[in-house]
Design a protein around this motif. Sequence first.
Motif, PDB file in Angstrom:
ATOM      1  N   ALA A 194       0.805  -5.464   2.170  1.00  0.00           N
ATOM      2  CA  ALA A 194       1.939  -6.301   1.759  1.00  0.00           C
ATOM      3  C   ALA A 194       1.772  -6.843   0.346  1.00  0.00           C
ATOM      4  O   ALA A 194       2.757  -7.008  -0.386  1.00  0.00           O
ATOM      5  CB  ALA A 194       2.113  -7.456   2.742  1.00  0.00           C
ATOM      6  N   ASN A 195       0.538  -7.120  -0.050  1.00  0.00           N
ATOM      7  CA  ASN A 195       0.293  -7.732  -1.356  1.00  0.00           C
ATOM      8  C   ASN A 195      -0.102  -6.734  -2.440  1.00  0.00           C
ATOM      9  O   ASN A 195      -0.391  -7.128  -3.569  1.00  0.00           O
ATOM     10  CB  ASN A 195      -0.791  -8.809  -1.221  1.00  0.00           C
ATOM     11  CG  ASN A 195      -0.269 -10.055  -0.525  1.00  0.00           C
ATOM     12  OD1 ASN A 195       0.447 -10.850  -1.114  1.00  0.00           O
ATOM     13  ND2 ASN A 195      -0.602 -10.194   0.752  1.00  0.00           N
ATOM     14  N   SER A 196      -0.101  -5.458  -2.106  1.00  0.00           N
ATOM     15  CA  SER A 196      -0.430  -4.442  -3.108  1.00  0.00           C
ATOM     16  C   SER A 196       0.793  -4.126  -3.961  1.00  0.00           C
ATOM     17  O   SER A 196       1.926  -4.479  -3.619  1.00  0.00           O
ATOM     18  CB  SER A 196      -0.936  -3.168  -2.420  1.00  0.00           C
ATOM     19  OG  SER A 196       0.111  -2.534  -1.697  1.00  0.00           O
ATOM     20  N   ASN A 197       0.556  -3.433  -5.059  1.00  0.00           N
ATOM     21  CA  ASN A 197       1.656  -2.965  -5.908  1.00  0.00           C
ATOM     22  C   ASN A 197       2.111  -1.565  -5.531  1.00  0.00           C
ATOM     23  O   ASN A 197       3.192  -1.135  -5.928  1.00  0.00           O
ATOM     24  CB  ASN A 197       1.233  -2.981  -7.378  1.00  0.00           C
ATOM     25  CG  ASN A 197       1.140  -4.395  -7.920  1.00  0.00           C
ATOM     26  OD1 ASN A 197       1.848  -5.293  -7.460  1.00  0.00           O
ATOM     27  ND2 ASN A 197       0.256  -4.609  -8.885  1.00  0.00           N
ATOM     28  N   LEU A 198       1.264  -0.866  -4.755  1.00  0.00           N
ATOM     29  CA  LEU A 198       1.595   0.495  -4.338  1.00  0.00           C
ATOM     30  C   LEU A 198       0.721   0.879  -3.157  1.00  0.00           C
ATOM     31  O   LEU A 198      -0.495   0.654  -3.181  1.00  0.00           O
ATOM     32  CB  LEU A 198       1.357   1.479  -5.492  1.00  0.00           C
ATOM     33  CG  LEU A 198       1.432   2.981  -5.167  1.00  0.00           C
ATOM     34  CD1 LEU A 198       2.833   3.367  -4.711  1.00  0.00           C
ATOM     35  CD2 LEU A 198       1.008   3.817  -6.375  1.00  0.00           C
ATOM     36  N   TYR A 199       1.353   1.450  -2.128  1.00  0.00           N
ATOM     37  CA  TYR A 199       0.608   2.045  -1.021  1.00  0.00           C
ATOM     38  C   TYR A 199       0.542   3.546  -1.246  1.00  0.00           C
ATOM     39  O   TYR A 199       1.570   4.210  -1.421  1.00  0.00           O
ATOM     40  CB  TYR A 199       1.286   1.755   0.328  1.00  0.00           C
ATOM     41  CG  TYR A 199       0.706   2.602   1.450  1.00  0.00           C
ATOM     42  CD1 TYR A 199      -0.436   2.194   2.122  1.00  0.00           C
ATOM     43  CD2 TYR A 199       1.277   3.832   1.797  1.00  0.00           C
ATOM     44  CE1 TYR A 199      -1.000   2.982   3.123  1.00  0.00           C
ATOM     45  CE2 TYR A 199       0.721   4.623   2.787  1.00  0.00           C
ATOM     46  CZ  TYR A 199      -0.414   4.194   3.447  1.00  0.00           C
ATOM     47  OH  TYR A 199      -0.974   4.980   4.423  1.00  0.00           O
ATOM     48  N   LEU A 200      -0.671   4.094  -1.222  1.00  0.00           N
ATOM     49  CA  LEU A 200      -0.902   5.537  -1.285  1.00  0.00           C
ATOM     50  C   LEU A 200      -1.728   5.914  -0.064  1.00  0.00           C
ATOM     51  O   LEU A 200      -2.810   5.356   0.146  1.00  0.00           O
ATOM     52  CB  LEU A 200      -1.706   5.914  -2.531  1.00  0.00           C
ATOM     53  CG  LEU A 200      -1.010   6.137  -3.867  1.00  0.00           C
ATOM     54  CD1 LEU A 200      -2.054   6.456  -4.936  1.00  0.00           C
ATOM     55  CD2 LEU A 200       0.001   7.269  -3.786  1.00  0.00           C
ATOM     56  N   GLY A 201      -1.255   6.856   0.748  1.00  0.00           N
ATOM     57  CA  GLY A 201      -2.061   7.199   1.908  1.00  0.00           C
ATOM     58  C   GLY A 201      -1.458   8.285   2.769  1.00  0.00           C
ATOM     59  O   GLY A 201      -0.318   8.718   2.576  1.00  0.00           O
ATOM     60  N   THR A 202      -2.252   8.708   3.756  1.00  0.00           N
ATOM     61  CA  THR A 202      -1.828   9.735   4.704  1.00  0.00           C
ATOM     62  C   THR A 202      -1.306   9.125   6.003  1.00  0.00           C
ATOM     63  O   THR A 202      -0.818   9.839   6.871  1.00  0.00           O
ATOM     64  CB  THR A 202      -3.000  10.677   5.041  1.00  0.00           C
ATOM     65  OG1 THR A 202      -4.078   9.916   5.616  1.00  0.00           O
ATOM     66  CG2 THR A 202      -3.506  11.391   3.799  1.00  0.00           C
ATOM     67  N   SER A 203      -1.428   7.806   6.146  1.00  0.00           N
ATOM     68  CA  SER A 203      -1.015   7.133   7.378  1.00  0.00           C
ATOM     69  C   SER A 203       0.472   6.806   7.361  1.00  0.00           C
ATOM     70  O   SER A 203       0.957   6.134   6.440  1.00  0.00           O
ATOM     71  CB  SER A 203      -1.808   5.836   7.562  1.00  0.00           C
ATOM     72  OG  SER A 203      -1.204   5.006   8.542  1.00  0.00           O
ATOM     73  N   PRO A 239       6.299  -0.587  -2.603  1.00  0.00           N
ATOM     74  CA  PRO A 239       6.479   0.855  -2.816  1.00  0.00           C
ATOM     75  C   PRO A 239       5.402   1.666  -2.101  1.00  0.00           C
ATOM     76  O   PRO A 239       4.222   1.286  -2.095  1.00  0.00           O
ATOM     77  CB  PRO A 239       6.363   1.002  -4.337  1.00  0.00           C
ATOM     78  CG  PRO A 239       6.768  -0.329  -4.872  1.00  0.00           C
ATOM     79  CD  PRO A 239       6.261  -1.330  -3.878  1.00  0.00           C
ATOM     80  N   ALA A 240       5.818   2.759  -1.482  1.00  0.00           N
ATOM     81  CA  ALA A 240       4.901   3.594  -0.707  1.00  0.00           C
ATOM     82  C   ALA A 240       5.088   5.055  -1.079  1.00  0.00           C
ATOM     83  O   ALA A 240       6.218   5.530  -1.220  1.00  0.00           O
ATOM     84  CB  ALA A 240       5.145   3.403   0.786  1.00  0.00           C
ATOM     85  N   ILE A 241       3.978   5.755  -1.223  1.00  0.00           N
ATOM     86  CA  ILE A 241       3.995   7.194  -1.479  1.00  0.00           C
ATOM     87  C   ILE A 241       3.011   7.854  -0.522  1.00  0.00           C
ATOM     88  O   ILE A 241       1.838   7.466  -0.459  1.00  0.00           O
ATOM     89  CB  ILE A 241       3.612   7.522  -2.938  1.00  0.00           C
ATOM     90  CG1 ILE A 241       4.632   6.916  -3.908  1.00  0.00           C
ATOM     91  CG2 ILE A 241       3.517   9.037  -3.142  1.00  0.00           C
ATOM     92  CD1 ILE A 241       4.259   7.072  -5.377  1.00  0.00           C
TER      93      ILE A 241
END
Length: 390
Positions: free
Chosen positions: A299-308, A321-323
């Motif tokens: 929630a507090n990150s600037n970007l989520y990067l992951g396989t989940s 933002p999520a990628i």
Amino acid sequence: MELKKIRFLSASDRINYGDFLFPLVFQEVLKRIDSDYVFENYGIIKSNYAHFGAFKTKSFRALEAEIEAGDKVIVGGGEVLFANWTTLYAFINPVFNYLMQFKKLRKLENKIGFANRWLSLNQVYFPFSFKASDFNLPALRVYYSSVGGGYLLTKNNKMQNEAYSRMLSAQSISVRDNRSLSYFSNCPELKARVIPDSAILISDFYPKKNLQQYVGDDLEFDAYIFLQLGINKGPKNLIKFADRIEQLSKELQNKVVLCPIGLAPGHEDHKILQRLKKLKPHFDFVMPKNIFEIMYLIANSNLYLGTSLHGAITAMSFLTPAIGLNKEVPKLESYMKTWISESFESLDFDDVYVSEVQRLLHNFKTNFNQEKLENQKQMVQSNLESIIND
């Protein structure tokens, strides 16, 4: 007056962040509409991960023993449609998971069905897809809530017939993405609908301002990217990937926080992320103490990067933002195409460049906003309320 019971079944019996969310969200909705139902939570096995923020589960055998004619059973989410006992038990039991790596033992398991015999009194065909006769009952009300999977429905064999007969008796079927919905295209009589994953509601029940109370004081980071990888879904060349993430971090001027989401057998995010930490010691690694620390960091990150997938859905719930990473994780890309934009896509590990990340960030921010989020939350809320009130 005897209280009515809702028997809630999901894969929340292993340390996997996303699976833990389903019963939490459902019970919160149940409480808010002041229902007179009693909530009973089940998994494949009896489990207690309360220390990690999860609900205890009763076993599937307990469900078989306790279920009564006319009961309401809710299959609460996840990639569960027509999943088999062997695969599910391998995600729970490390020894069984190890043994299933041997071809001869897998062949023996396929022949005798040890997992099915061990975990189900009645040897129910599918653990998350069933009908009243599987429990020797005259009637049963089964609801599927924003589930994933269903590929068996596209086959033309005995298993397809078994799958179809179980879905035919369902009271309602909602699936979480267009990929899953497409598997029902030849079965319009099943009336499957596409509804977002129930975890999209998580920010309503655990808003960002309240999450601090659930987490430790050591989780404060400056601007950062939240990075997650599954052990069987990570890059073939981890060294090359580490260099690309390092370059991305420099160009975006964000630190990198590595945090596992799935710790169960077959997920084991911590193992690959710890290898990544050794390659890049200046990356921060956090071993979460509970689901709320995972939630807080996303929630507090600037970007989520992951396989989940549920890492991405949590990010969406908080408008982070999520990628997705790895195009070979179809449920992740399909979900984001369904609920962000058809033009949205996951990144292959070889394509993790700042230009590609910025392109997808622009797509996310253009196509997913507060209004769209609230509309999706309302779809889930209405779906769950209709199941409860039916």
